[in-house]
Design a protein around this motif. Sequence first.
Motif, PDB file in Angstrom:
ATOM      1  N   MET A  69       0.847  -1.197   0.000  1.00  0.00           N
ATOM      2  CA  MET A  69       0.000   0.000   0.000  1.00  0.00           C
ATOM      3  C   MET A  69       0.878   1.241   0.000  1.00  0.00           C
ATOM      4  O   MET A  69       2.053   1.200   0.333  1.00  0.00           O
ATOM      5  N   ASN A  70       0.222   2.309  -0.315  1.00  0.00           N
ATOM      6  CA  ASN A  70       0.944   3.538  -0.476  1.00  0.00           C
ATOM      7  C   ASN A  70       1.139   4.281   0.854  1.00  0.00           C
ATOM      8  O   ASN A  70       0.281   4.273   1.726  1.00  0.00           O
ATOM      9  N   HIS A  71       2.301   4.863   1.000  1.00  0.00           N
ATOM     10  CA  HIS A  71       2.688   5.528   2.254  1.00  0.00           C
ATOM     11  C   HIS A  71       1.667   6.588   2.676  1.00  0.00           C
ATOM     12  O   HIS A  71       1.209   6.613   3.811  1.00  0.00           O
ATOM     13  N   GLU A  72       1.322   7.466   1.710  1.00  0.00           N
ATOM     14  CA  GLU A  72       0.439   8.588   2.055  1.00  0.00           C
ATOM     15  C   GLU A  72      -0.890   8.104   2.610  1.00  0.00           C
ATOM     16  O   GLU A  72      -1.354   8.559   3.649  1.00  0.00           O
ATOM     17  N   LYS A  73      -1.495   7.122   1.884  1.00  0.00           N
ATOM     18  CA  LYS A  73      -2.815   6.650   2.307  1.00  0.00           C
ATOM     19  C   LYS A  73      -2.728   5.970   3.678  1.00  0.00           C
ATOM     20  O   LYS A  73      -3.573   6.191   4.542  1.00  0.00           O
ATOM     21  N   THR A  74      -1.697   5.147   3.847  1.00  0.00           N
ATOM     22  CA  THR A  74      -1.550   4.439   5.127  1.00  0.00           C
ATOM     23  C   THR A  74      -1.394   5.433   6.267  1.00  0.00           C
ATOM     24  O   THR A  74      -2.032   5.318   7.320  1.00  0.00           O
ATOM     25  N   MET A  75      -0.537   6.427   6.059  1.00  0.00           N
ATOM     26  CA  MET A  75      -0.281   7.387   7.130  1.00  0.00           C
ATOM     27  C   MET A  75      -1.511   8.249   7.424  1.00  0.00           C
ATOM     28  O   MET A  75      -1.750   8.649   8.559  1.00  0.00           O
ATOM     29  N   THR A  76      -2.307   8.498   6.375  1.00  0.00           N
ATOM     30  CA  THR A  76      -3.530   9.282   6.600  1.00  0.00           C
ATOM     31  C   THR A  76      -4.468   8.523   7.530  1.00  0.00           C
ATOM     32  O   THR A  76      -4.989   9.075   8.502  1.00  0.00           O
TER      33      THR A  76
END
Length: 566
Positions: A1-8
């Motif tokens: 998964m993508n960093h941005e989405k996970t961190m959001t």
Amino acid sequence: MNHEKTMTIARKRGFLWSSFEIYSGVAGFVDYGPLGATLKNKIMSRWREYYVVREGFYEIESPTIMPEEALKASGHVDHFNDPMTQCKECMDVYRADHIIEDATGRDVEGLENQELTEIISSEGIRCPRCGGHLTHVWSYNLMFQTLIGAKGKKTGYLRPETAQGIFIPFKRLLRFFRNRLPFGVVQLGKSYRNEISPRQGVIRLREFTQAEAEIFVHPEDKTHPDFESVRDDVLRLYPASSQEEGLEPFEITAGEALERGIISSEVLTYHLCLARRFLMDIGVPEEALRFRQHLPTEMAHYAIDCWDVEALTDAYGWIEIIGIADRTDYDLKSHAEHSGEDLRVFIEYDEPRKIRKRVVKAEMGRLGPRFRKDAARIVEALAEKDPEEIEEALMKEGKYLLELDREFEILPDDVTFQEVEETITGEKVYPHVIEPSFGIDRIIYTLLLHSCVEEEDRTYFRLPPHVAPVEVTVLPLVNRDEMVDVAVKIKRDLRKNGFIAEFDSSGTIGRRYARSDEIGVPFAVTVDHQTLEDGTVTLRRRDDCSQIRVGIDDLKSTLMDLIRGC
Ligand SMILES: Nc1ncnc2c1ncn2[C@@H]1O[C@H](COP(=O)(O)OP(=O)(O)OP(=O)(O)O)[C@@H](O)[C@H]1O
């Protein structure tokens, strides 16, 4: 998964927050929110289960502030440095090796400051922020310094790793383990490094959590009694030779990697396998992992072999999450030298051995009248000395100066040298140390990243049931009092029985499932019309949304099997 989405999601749902947000934040620090802290505790408990319960190591806890002498001995005061450069215009600071790697793609780890300065200049590398010129490269010590005591006379540092807290009380530990090798000691806790430019979120923190094991082994016995249990485990290895030749990592069994000499010892290979098993157990997918051997330029001079467990990330490429090294006797030797304590272990031979050795014998008839009350201790001290050293001094200088609380002059006729046969039962050795060093924060980041699943109509953390921060959500199908009452009672009952259960009655049932899934709750229990009639509930699995009906009375044992059985 993508960093941005996970961190959001991680930020929104209470896993990870930037620290000190209302004061504009400080880079390199992170808050674990309610779900993040629970997840972290569960991962650390699981780690303890692997290393303390199953491996039989013991955990200790030592202070996070350490006196300067201890870190001088470990080499951190003089050598725990990163190469630093600064922009002459905007004054921003950078890690010189990182800035070069980003600009050129070259691996420059281990190069001298002068060489890094030359590369910056010859490649025309400028400040990534403002394009300004960069200064020459200098060494910057990563430790946070402090002063100990009200008068602040003693210099201390926040520990840069938990390991040193294990080496320092080694003598006491050795006694605890009844003077026998091998034995292992672990420590979990905070470590501090004043990283130069921590721009990589949770993977480069100034305060982070480590779980380290120091396994003390006989230097000539690096076998592992349980190696057979991991012999067929498949490891994805990236040895130094493959990196140097531009080849790709490859898969190989632990047994073969050992036989072909790719990994230096059985005990080190075992610990690579154990780290892999642990990571997979907590939910890190195998495809996201590889073991990269240190190149000769990056390996500490005293180490025999080092492997980093690396995880693949979309934002930062491969990142080190665990380091596993054979540190030889370096740490114990240097603490012994600096503290004056004997940190060796007496190893008894299977059979006593006869040896011939040269000894020095003092002539009491000469020393007695000359040194009177000091004579006895001089005789004792001479017997402890290396006869060759005394003989050489007597031959070359005509005298030997014995240093006790003062100096005593020994002349050639004061001593004789003899060959004697002696039976010895063992010898003293410095143990070698195998060190798996886990960075818990980077592991949590990797786990969140790789367990974050995006499907058509939902995004969720597919965390294994035994690490999920909330284990079960109890939901009334609709907000009718009878259903709400039963659901609240079930939740309370589950909590009393040790499950981390939540109750949720806001929004539609679809929204409730989505919320529960998003934070990775593996099971949802729904109280519906049928519950009120026959005392059964639906038990829904997060991963495939499948549902089964279970009697309320059987719920605890069913959940116990599903969660604890993992
Ligand atoms: N600044 C940091 N923030 C978070 N975790 C860290 C940090 N530094 C080290 N760790 C973790 O501690 C583990 C063991 O520490 P070690 O000293 O081997 O790291 P390192 O080789 O210095 O890391 P790096 O080269 O990335 O700075 C690492 O594998 C990593 O997971």
